[in-house]
Enzyme design. Sequence first.
Site, PDB file in Angstrom:
ATOM      1  N   LYS A  52       0.828  -1.186   0.000  1.00 32.47           N
ATOM      2  CA  LYS A  52       0.000   0.000   0.000  1.00 32.47           C
ATOM      3  C   LYS A  52       0.876   1.256   0.000  1.00 32.47           C
ATOM      4  O   LYS A  52       0.415   2.341  -0.307  1.00 32.47           O
ATOM      5  CB  LYS A  52      -0.874   0.038   1.276  1.00 32.47           C
ATOM      6  CG  LYS A  52      -1.748  -1.161   1.479  1.00 32.47           C
ATOM      7  CD  LYS A  52      -2.386  -1.059   2.896  1.00 32.47           C
ATOM      8  CE  LYS A  52      -2.690  -2.422   3.429  1.00 32.47           C
ATOM      9  NZ  LYS A  52      -3.074  -2.418   4.830  1.00 32.47           N
ATOM     10  N   GLY A  53       2.128   1.092   0.390  1.00 31.58           N
ATOM     11  CA  GLY A  53       2.992   2.242   0.656  1.00 31.58           C
ATOM     12  C   GLY A  53       3.118   3.227  -0.481  1.00 31.58           C
ATOM     13  O   GLY A  53       3.224   4.432  -0.263  1.00 31.58           O
ATOM     14  N   GLU A 108       7.626   2.695  -6.758  1.00 28.84           N
ATOM     15  CA  GLU A 108       7.776   2.217  -5.387  1.00 28.84           C
ATOM     16  C   GLU A 108       7.961   3.383  -4.421  1.00 28.84           C
ATOM     17  O   GLU A 108       8.420   4.452  -4.810  1.00 28.84           O
ATOM     18  CB  GLU A 108       8.991   1.276  -5.282  1.00 28.84           C
ATOM     19  CG  GLU A 108       8.635  -0.184  -5.093  1.00 28.84           C
ATOM     20  CD  GLU A 108       7.991  -0.495  -3.738  1.00 28.84           C
ATOM     21  OE1 GLU A 108       7.283   0.347  -3.152  1.00 28.84           O
ATOM     22  OE2 GLU A 108       8.190  -1.623  -3.271  1.00 28.84           O
ATOM     23  N   ASP A 109       7.606   3.139  -3.188  1.00 29.86           N
ATOM     24  CA  ASP A 109       7.819   4.155  -2.157  1.00 29.86           C
ATOM     25  C   ASP A 109       9.263   4.166  -1.665  1.00 29.86           C
ATOM     26  O   ASP A 109       9.879   5.210  -1.546  1.00 29.86           O
ATOM     27  CB  ASP A 109       6.846   3.944  -0.978  1.00 29.86           C
ATOM     28  CG  ASP A 109       6.799   2.497  -0.507  1.00 29.86           C
ATOM     29  OD1 ASP A 109       7.512   1.638  -1.075  1.00 29.86           O
ATOM     30  OD2 ASP A 109       6.046   2.215   0.445  1.00 29.86           O
ATOM     31  N   ASP A 112      14.744  -0.723   0.166  1.00 33.52           N
ATOM     32  CA  ASP A 112      15.528  -0.944   1.379  1.00 33.52           C
ATOM     33  C   ASP A 112      16.611  -1.975   1.035  1.00 33.52           C
ATOM     34  O   ASP A 112      17.619  -1.629   0.427  1.00 33.52           O
ATOM     35  CB  ASP A 112      14.549  -1.412   2.465  1.00 33.52           C
ATOM     36  CG  ASP A 112      15.181  -1.566   3.827  1.00 33.52           C
ATOM     37  OD1 ASP A 112      16.321  -1.143   4.019  1.00 33.52           O
ATOM     38  OD2 ASP A 112      14.515  -2.108   4.732  1.00 33.52           O
ATOM     39  N   PHE A 161      14.620   3.862   9.988  1.00 35.27           N
ATOM     40  CA  PHE A 161      13.228   3.521   9.705  1.00 35.27           C
ATOM     41  C   PHE A 161      12.405   4.794   9.572  1.00 35.27           C
ATOM     42  O   PHE A 161      12.334   5.595  10.496  1.00 35.27           O
ATOM     43  CB  PHE A 161      12.647   2.622  10.798  1.00 35.27           C
ATOM     44  CG  PHE A 161      11.326   2.041  10.405  1.00 35.27           C
ATOM     45  CD1 PHE A 161      11.264   0.906   9.607  1.00 35.27           C
ATOM     46  CD2 PHE A 161      10.139   2.644  10.800  1.00 35.27           C
ATOM     47  CE1 PHE A 161      10.038   0.380   9.212  1.00 35.27           C
ATOM     48  CE2 PHE A 161       8.908   2.118  10.401  1.00 35.27           C
ATOM     49  CZ  PHE A 161       8.865   0.983   9.614  1.00 35.27           C
ATOM     50  N   ARG A 174       0.730   6.622   7.550  1.00 35.76           N
ATOM     51  CA  ARG A 174       0.759   6.749   6.087  1.00 35.76           C
ATOM     52  C   ARG A 174       0.258   8.121   5.637  1.00 35.76           C
ATOM     53  O   ARG A 174       0.600   8.585   4.551  1.00 35.76           O
ATOM     54  CB  ARG A 174      -0.123   5.672   5.440  1.00 35.76           C
ATOM     55  CG  ARG A 174       0.348   4.244   5.634  1.00 35.76           C
ATOM     56  CD  ARG A 174      -0.453   3.311   4.734  1.00 35.76           C
ATOM     57  NE  ARG A 174      -0.341   1.901   5.094  1.00 35.76           N
ATOM     58  CZ  ARG A 174       0.650   1.089   4.712  1.00 35.76           C
ATOM     59  NH1 ARG A 174       1.627   1.560   3.984  1.00 35.76           N
ATOM     60  NH2 ARG A 174       0.664  -0.174   5.064  1.00 35.76           N
TER      61      ARG A 174
HETATM   62  P1  IMP Z   1      13.047  -4.310   0.737  1.00 40.35           P
HETATM   63  O1  IMP Z   1      12.527  -5.576   0.150  1.00 40.35           O
HETATM   64  O2  IMP Z   1      13.958  -4.571   1.905  1.00 40.35           O
HETATM   65  O3  IMP Z   1      13.667  -3.386  -0.264  1.00 40.35           O
HETATM   66  O4  IMP Z   1      11.822  -3.593   1.432  1.00 40.35           O
HETATM   67  C1  IMP Z   1      10.875  -2.935   0.700  1.00 40.35           C
HETATM   68  C2  IMP Z   1       9.626  -2.684   1.498  1.00 40.35           C
HETATM   69  O5  IMP Z   1       9.876  -2.663   2.908  1.00 40.35           O
HETATM   70  C3  IMP Z   1       9.063  -1.332   1.159  1.00 40.35           C
HETATM   71  O6  IMP Z   1       8.202  -1.407   0.055  1.00 40.35           O
HETATM   72  C4  IMP Z   1       8.353  -0.952   2.446  1.00 40.35           C
HETATM   73  O7  IMP Z   1       7.041  -1.462   2.442  1.00 40.35           O
HETATM   74  C5  IMP Z   1       9.154  -1.629   3.527  1.00 40.35           C
HETATM   75  N1  IMP Z   1      10.110  -0.697   4.168  1.00 40.35           N
HETATM   76  C6  IMP Z   1      11.457  -0.679   4.012  1.00 40.35           C
HETATM   77  N2  IMP Z   1      12.023   0.295   4.720  1.00 40.35           N
HETATM   78  C7  IMP Z   1      11.010   0.936   5.351  1.00 40.35           C
HETATM   79  C8  IMP Z   1      10.966   2.075   6.243  1.00 40.35           C
HETATM   80  O8  IMP Z   1      11.957   2.721   6.604  1.00 40.35           O
HETATM   81  N3  IMP Z   1       9.731   2.440   6.657  1.00 40.35           N
HETATM   82  C9  IMP Z   1       8.592   1.786   6.295  1.00 40.35           C
HETATM   83  N4  IMP Z   1       8.593   0.726   5.456  1.00 40.35           N
HETATM   84  C10 IMP Z   1       9.794   0.304   4.996  1.00 40.35           C
HETATM   85 MG    MG Z   2       6.018  -0.892  -0.093  1.00 38.28          MG
END
Ligand code: IMP
Ligand code: MG
Length: 184
Positions: A52-53, A108-109, A112, A161, A174
């Site tokens: 949803k982000g 994408e939002d 990470d 975070f 959000r």
């Molecule tokens: P990744 O697979 O580790 O790149 O994580 C991606 C997903 O993790 C993002 O689409 C977010 O939903 C969540 N995420 C990663 N870092 C954060 C953060 O700092 N705050 C909130 N959600 C996060």
């Molecule tokens: Mg996300």
Amino acid sequence: MTFDDQELLERDPLIERILIPSQDIQRRVAELGREISSDYTEEVPVLVSVLKGAVVFLADLMRRVSVPHEIDFMSVSSYQGGKQSTGVVKILMDLKTNISDRDVLIVEDIIDTGATLTYLQEILLARRPRSLRLCTLLNKADARTESLNIDYKGFDIPNEFVIGYGLDYAEKYRNLPFIGVMKG
Ligand code: IMP
Ligand code: MG
């Protein structure tokens, strides 16, 4: 920083500070919209957003994209509601659009570790799009475990975070118009 940002910050003791004020986000989103508009002049692209982000970012971004385009959504899960990435990615809802031979732009939002996007790109590439590009508002480069090519990037941010502008902590925050850092 706008007065609204400051007021919202002061109202919640769990938010440590504002990392990106709403004005800066809006300015950058407009720039990204212009870039995307000048790159997609031939075919009608489909902007694929990850629920949803990314909905807040998509909603603002698409109004800054002046070329005709479609939107569609996918839902994947990689977090279990906490602050740590589990590395486990699951498709919860798939696209309605047939993306075969289409120009696809993932919106994408935040990236990470990159695990979610790497997995998503694999799935979408298997459907033979004409092109597949990636747009993210936020990039946590220091947290990256997978190598990813980002075509459009809003901001590089430190490995903290963050919440707001679509990003949640346990489904909350959000609605904040800025990107903030939670108290550790
Ligand atoms: P990744 O697979 O580790 O790149 O994580 C991606 C997903 O993790 C993002 O689409 C977010 O939903 C969540 N995420 C990663 N870092 C954060 C953060 O700092 N705050 C909130 N959600 C996060
Ligand atoms: Mg996300």
